[in-house]
Every structure is written in C-alpha cells, then in structure tokens.
Design an enzyme around this catalytic site. Sequence first.
Site, PDB file in Angstrom:
ATOM      1  CB  CYS A   1      -3.035   9.081   6.317  1.00 40.25           C
ATOM      2  SG  CYS A   1      -3.512   8.777   8.031  1.00 40.25           S
TER       3      CYS A   1
ATOM      4  CG  HIS B   1      -1.602   1.019   1.566  1.00 43.66           C
ATOM      5  ND1 HIS B   1      -3.172   0.745   1.429  1.00 43.66           N
ATOM      6  CD2 HIS B   1      -1.710   2.087   2.039  1.00 43.66           C
ATOM      7  CE1 HIS B   1      -3.628   2.043   1.830  1.00 43.66           C
ATOM      8  NE2 HIS B   1      -2.713   3.051   2.070  1.00 43.66           N
TER       9      HIS B   1
HETATM   10  P1  HMG Z   1     -11.463   7.326  20.738  1.00 42.52           P
HETATM   11  O1  HMG Z   1     -12.048   8.844  20.889  1.00 42.52           O
HETATM   12  O2  HMG Z   1     -10.170   6.897  21.615  1.00 42.52           O
HETATM   13  O3  HMG Z   1     -12.539   6.366  21.055  1.00 42.52           O
HETATM   14  O4  HMG Z   1     -11.172   6.966  19.402  1.00 42.52           O
HETATM   15  P2  HMG Z   1     -13.567   6.106  22.317  1.00 42.52           P
HETATM   16  O5  HMG Z   1     -13.640   4.577  22.204  1.00 42.52           O
HETATM   17  O6  HMG Z   1     -13.151   6.802  23.595  1.00 42.52           O
HETATM   18  O7  HMG Z   1     -15.056   6.897  22.042  1.00 42.52           O
HETATM   19  C1  HMG Z   1     -15.047   8.295  21.940  1.00 42.52           C
HETATM   20  C2  HMG Z   1     -16.047   8.525  21.101  1.00 42.52           C
HETATM   21  O8  HMG Z   1     -16.124   7.980  19.649  1.00 42.52           O
HETATM   22  C3  HMG Z   1     -17.439   8.073  21.699  1.00 42.52           C
HETATM   23  O9  HMG Z   1     -18.645   9.006  21.296  1.00 42.52           O
HETATM   24  C4  HMG Z   1     -17.788   6.623  20.760  1.00 42.52           C
HETATM   25  O10 HMG Z   1     -19.085   6.428  20.697  1.00 42.52           O
HETATM   26  C5  HMG Z   1     -17.343   7.323  19.421  1.00 42.52           C
HETATM   27  P3  HMG Z   1     -19.133   9.936  22.348  1.00 42.52           P
HETATM   28  O11 HMG Z   1     -19.421   9.153  23.434  1.00 42.52           O
HETATM   29  O12 HMG Z   1     -17.944  11.048  22.554  1.00 42.52           O
HETATM   30  O13 HMG Z   1     -20.302  10.630  21.501  1.00 42.52           O
HETATM   31  N1  HMG Z   1     -16.617   6.190  18.521  1.00 42.52           N
HETATM   32  C6  HMG Z   1     -17.266   5.986  17.211  1.00 42.52           C
HETATM   33  N2  HMG Z   1     -18.353   6.410  16.649  1.00 42.52           N
HETATM   34  C7  HMG Z   1     -18.576   5.855  15.513  1.00 42.52           C
HETATM   35  N3  HMG Z   1     -17.917   4.550  15.171  1.00 42.52           N
HETATM   36  C8  HMG Z   1     -16.827   4.280  15.683  1.00 42.52           C
HETATM   37  C9  HMG Z   1     -16.475   4.595  16.823  1.00 42.52           C
HETATM   38  N4  HMG Z   1     -15.742   4.449  17.859  1.00 42.52           N
HETATM   39  C10 HMG Z   1     -15.774   5.326  18.828  1.00 42.52           C
HETATM   40  N5  HMG Z   1     -16.224   3.249  15.122  1.00 42.52           N
HETATM   41  C11 HMG Z   1     -11.050   5.764  17.587  1.00 42.52           C
HETATM   42  C12 HMG Z   1     -10.697   5.825  18.859  1.00 42.52           C
HETATM   43  C13 HMG Z   1     -10.243   4.653  16.940  1.00 42.52           C
HETATM   44  C14 HMG Z   1     -12.304   5.496  17.231  1.00 42.52           C
HETATM   45  C15 HMG Z   1     -10.652   7.153  16.984  1.00 42.52           C
HETATM   46  O14 HMG Z   1      -9.421   7.633  17.149  1.00 42.52           O
HETATM   47  C16 HMG Z   1     -10.874   7.128  15.286  1.00 42.52           C
HETATM   48  O15 HMG Z   1     -11.994   7.190  14.718  1.00 42.52           O
HETATM   49  N6  HMG Z   1      -9.879   7.073  14.499  1.00 42.52           N
HETATM   50  C17 HMG Z   1      -9.978   7.335  12.953  1.00 42.52           C
HETATM   51  C18 HMG Z   1      -8.671   7.265  12.407  1.00 42.52           C
HETATM   52  C19 HMG Z   1      -8.634   7.149  10.952  1.00 42.52           C
HETATM   53  O16 HMG Z   1      -9.598   6.951  10.206  1.00 42.52           O
HETATM   54  N7  HMG Z   1      -7.488   7.161  10.306  1.00 42.52           N
HETATM   55  C20 HMG Z   1      -7.523   7.254   9.113  1.00 42.52           C
HETATM   56  C21 HMG Z   1      -7.281   5.766   8.460  1.00 42.52           C
HETATM   57  S1  HMG Z   1      -6.037   4.733   8.579  1.00 42.52           S
HETATM   58  C22 HMG Z   1      -5.071   5.126   7.247  1.00 42.52           C
HETATM   59  O17 HMG Z   1      -5.478   6.162   6.503  1.00 42.52           O
HETATM   60  C23 HMG Z   1      -3.834   4.501   7.080  1.00 42.52           C
HETATM   61  C24 HMG Z   1      -4.076   3.197   6.216  1.00 42.52           C
HETATM   62  O18 HMG Z   1      -4.384   3.801   4.752  1.00 42.52           O
HETATM   63  C25 HMG Z   1      -2.716   2.581   5.816  1.00 42.52           C
HETATM   64  C26 HMG Z   1      -1.385   3.331   5.547  1.00 42.52           C
HETATM   65  O19 HMG Z   1      -1.381   4.148   4.483  1.00 42.52           O
HETATM   66  O20 HMG Z   1      -0.322   3.384   6.196  1.00 42.52           O
HETATM   67  C27 HMG Z   1      -4.900   2.213   6.379  1.00 42.52           C
HETATM   68 MG    MG Z   2      -3.135   4.775   3.200  1.00 44.76          MG
END
Ligand code: HMG
Ligand code: MG
Length: 305
Positions: free
Chosen positions: A244, A211
């Site tokens: 990202c 990737h």
């Molecule tokens: P957190 O804040 O630590 O989570 O986030 P939490 O469990 O403490 O929950 C906090 C709030 O988030 C709560 O809501 C949960 O319900 C909500 P509140 O009570 O405050 O209203 N929540 C969610 N809501 C909807 N869907 C969910 C969910 N989980 C918790 N699944 C978490 C932890 C991982 C969820 C957060 O950090 C997050 O969403 N991160 C997103 C990161 C992301 O999307 N990054 C980009 C993708 S990775 C990438 O691009 C790399 C890749 O392409 C490979 C590469 O290129 O290397 C894959």
């Molecule tokens: Mg990526």
Amino acid sequence: MSKPGALPERVKIVEVGPRDGLQNESRPLSIEDKLKLVTLLVDAGLRCIEAGSFVNPKWVPQMAGSDELFKRLEKKPTVTYAALVPNIKGFERALAAGAGEVAVFTAASEQFSQNNTNCSIAEGLRRFEPIFAAAGNANIPVRGYVSCVAGCPYQGEVAIGDVVDVADRLLQAGCYEISLGDTIGTGTPGRFSQLLQQVTERVPVHQIAVHCHDTYGQALANIYASLQAGVAVVDSSVAGLGGCPYARGASGNVATEDLVYMLQGLGIDCGVDLPAIIAAGNFVSACLDRSSQSKVARARAGEAA
Ligand code: HMG
Ligand code: MG
C-alpha cells in the site's frame, strides 16, 4: 490426505495483484501487459479479480490507466472484474468502464484513514453513501475493506473493538462482504483467531474475507488461523506483488501461488491451476524486472533449473 474437520471444503480466492500489487510497484506496467496478466490469471482459474482502482491518479499514478483497462478486459460470464473506488466519482468511472463489482475502503485507524483517503473514518463512510445508492440501481455488488486490522503504520496498536465497529458499519451500509486487511502484515495467528471470534459476533463468517500482507512472513499462518475460524474467502496477489503506498515498508499480499499450494495440500478446492498461476506470476515479475516473491514459484524454478 484427510482434511481437518474445521476447515472449509472450498475457498474463493480474490486475486488483488493487478490492483493492490501494481499500485505499489515503481515501474508502471503497460495496458497491454496488464491485459495479458489478467488473461493469464483467468486462464489459471481465478474467477474474482480486482483489476484496478479509480482513485485520484495524482495520488496513485500506477492506476491511472484503469478506465482503458476495464473497457478492454474480455468479459466472461463466470469472471468478475472488481474495481477499488474511494468516492462517487470513482464509482462513476468504474461503472462507465464496465466493472462488475466495486470495493470501498476505510480503516480501523483514524490516522491511516487520513493518510490514505484524506478524511476521517466517519467522513469516508459518508462518501460511500451515494456509492451504495448508485450501485444498488446498477445492480453492482459492493465489497468493503477495513485496513489496519492488526496494527497501523501511524498509530501502532489497533483495538479489535475498532475493527468490529467499522466492519459492522460497512456491513450495515450494504457491503456483501468485508475484507479484513492486515495492511502492514504485523498480525500473528493468535491475533487473527481473536479478531475473527469478535468480528463474527457482528458479521456472519460467510461474509468475511481476509487480506494478509506478508511483511512479517505471517500471512499463510494467519490465513490458516482464519480458515480454522470458518473464513472461506481469501485475498492474494500473484507473485506477492505490491503493498500500500500509504503504508511505508508494507510488502505485498500473500502470493497467490503460495496460497494455492497450501490449499491444495489441505485438500481444499480453490479452482486454480498451480503451474498456470506460477506462469502468470513469472510473466508479471519479468515485466517488472524483479524476482517473484512467491516461495513456491522460486522453488519450482529451482527444480526446473
Ligand atoms: P482528495 O484530494 O481529498 O479529494 O482525495 P477531493 O474530493 O478533494 O478532490 C481532489 C481532486 O481529486 C479533484 O481534482 C478531484 O476531481 C480528484 P482537481 O479538481 O484537483 O483536478 N478526484 C478524483 N479523480 C479521479 N478519480 C477519483 C477522484 N476523486 C477525487 N475517484 C481521495 C480523496 C480518496 C480521492 C484520494 O485521497 C485518493 O485517491 N486516495 C487514494 C488512496 C489509495 O488508492 N490507496 C491505496 C488503496 S487502499 C489499500 O491499498 C488498502 C487495501 O489493500 C486493504 C489493506 O491492505 O489494508 C484496500
Ligand atoms: Mg492491501
């Protein structure tokens, strides 16, 4: 043209533009436009499409519409629509929306894991345990991403041993395929050759994907080095969209158009029609009001002018 012996006969392309690409575009795309994009990708011959993610919408608002998008995607027996999920809550949303496959994600860098998912690598892996259990019950395959395999935007150098360790842990946990992510695109072919030599000591090569973000213009060279190492699954992003949100300055993945052009030139079958994938890239670039990052699409546009 005869094919060099070491290269695979066929390559599976995993199209990540609708997720990896659009998650990082400042202009949001409507659900209608996302649906049209996915339809064009399918029509171009892509069979594995990561169509969105089920993460916290406060963190990544561009992916907030994934529930509706997946529900409305036209299901086809030969096409897999995958979803990126960070925890069991995301998995449950993906399942309810009809995703056919999920991908979990962690990193070979502690600092990146903290910034991207608000937890350590070990904690992230613990969060995946209920996903593997639920996915097993629902017969949903789980893919695993390792980010920062060739460098980290926060800690800089990443040891190959750390990549091997995380890739192995994802495999042992139940991932059927491990995608090695050069998140910030700093890797070079020598790094990829070394990386793959060591990762394949623990993860069979047929279960590895690459990737490659193209930030430093190395993606195609890194993919070529990976093909030589026996890798036959490659992620790419139509029009070279995105990046990202937690890796500032990281550009999009290798453009699918450019990857298809290279594979066709090598005589490697990938099942994708070049003019049709260029058309898909031009469509999404017009929606985003920006030019395509695909060099092949730009060259073909110049020829047509
Ligand atoms: P957190 O804040 O630590 O989570 O986030 P939490 O469990 O403490 O929950 C906090 C709030 O988030 C709560 O809501 C949960 O319900 C909500 P509140 O009570 O405050 O209203 N929540 C969610 N809501 C909807 N869907 C969910 C969910 N989980 C918790 N699944 C978490 C932890 C991982 C969820 C957060 O950090 C997050 O969403 N991160 C997103 C990161 C992301 O999307 N990054 C980009 C993708 S990775 C990438 O691009 C790399 C890749 O392409 C490979 C590469 O290129 O290397 C894959
Ligand atoms: Mg990526």
